[in-house]
Design a protein around this motif. Structure first.
Motif: not given
Ligand SMILES: [Zn+2]
Length: 138
Positions: A21, A24, A35, A38
Motif C-alpha cells: 500500500c 500506509c 488495502c 487503510c
Molecule cells: Zn494502506
C-alpha cells in the motif's frame, strides 16, 4: 475458475509477488485490490521477503491424490519478515527442526497441479534454515 485465476497470476505466486500500500505501507500476499488496513486502492507490486518464521504447522499423513509419494506433508503458516502470513509446504527439513518459531526461507520448486480438479499448489515452498538458526531475522 480457480485455475484460470491461477494461471493469470502464476508469475505472482511463483515469485512471491504481492502488493504494498503506497499510503500506509502495509504489504499483502496474495495481492489485494484494496488495502485491508487503510482502504486505499493505490497498491503497487512488491516482491515479498524470502525469509520468515513458522507460526504454526501441521503434518498431513493423508495427502491429496497425486501427492502420496510426498506424505507426510508438512504444511506451515509462515510469517514473513514484513509481517505477511503465508501458507506453504515445508520440504527438505528433518522432523526435529520443524517447530514453531523456526526460521525458514522460501525456495521455488516445480509445482504439481491436479488437472482434473484444478487443485492449485503454489510454486514456493519453505525450508528450515539450519545454518542461520541462531540469527534473529525479526
Ligand atoms: Zn494502506
Amino acid at each position: 475458475m480457480m485455475a484460470i485465476q491461477y494461471w493469470r497470476n502464476k508469475d505472482r505466486y511463483y515469485r512471491l509477488i504481492g502488493v504494498s500500500c503506497t499510503r500506509c505501507g502495509r504489504d499483502f500476499f496474495p495481492p489485494v485490490y484494496r488495502c485491508r488496513k487503510c482502504g486505499s486502492e493505490e497498491l503497487k507490486d512488491k516482491e515479498m521477503p524470502k525469509e520468515g518464521k513458522i507460526v504454526t504447522f501441521t503434518r498431513l499423513y493423508e495427502t491429496l491424490p497425486g501427492f502420496e509419494t510426498q506424505a507426510p506433508l508438512n504444511l506451515a503458516i509462515v510469517e514473513l519478515k514484513n509481517g505477511v502470513k503465508v501458507l506453504g509446504q515445508v520440504v527438505d527439513t528433518p522432523e526435529e527442526l520443524l517447530k514453531i518459531g523456526a526460521h525458514v526461507r522460501a525456495v521455488f520448486r516445480r509445482i504439481r497441479v491436479d488437472g482434473e480438479s484444478g487443485q492449485i499448489l503454489y510454486g514456493y515452498k519453505f525450508v528450515v534454515e539450519h545454518v542461520d538458526a541462531r540469527r534473529e531475522t525479526g
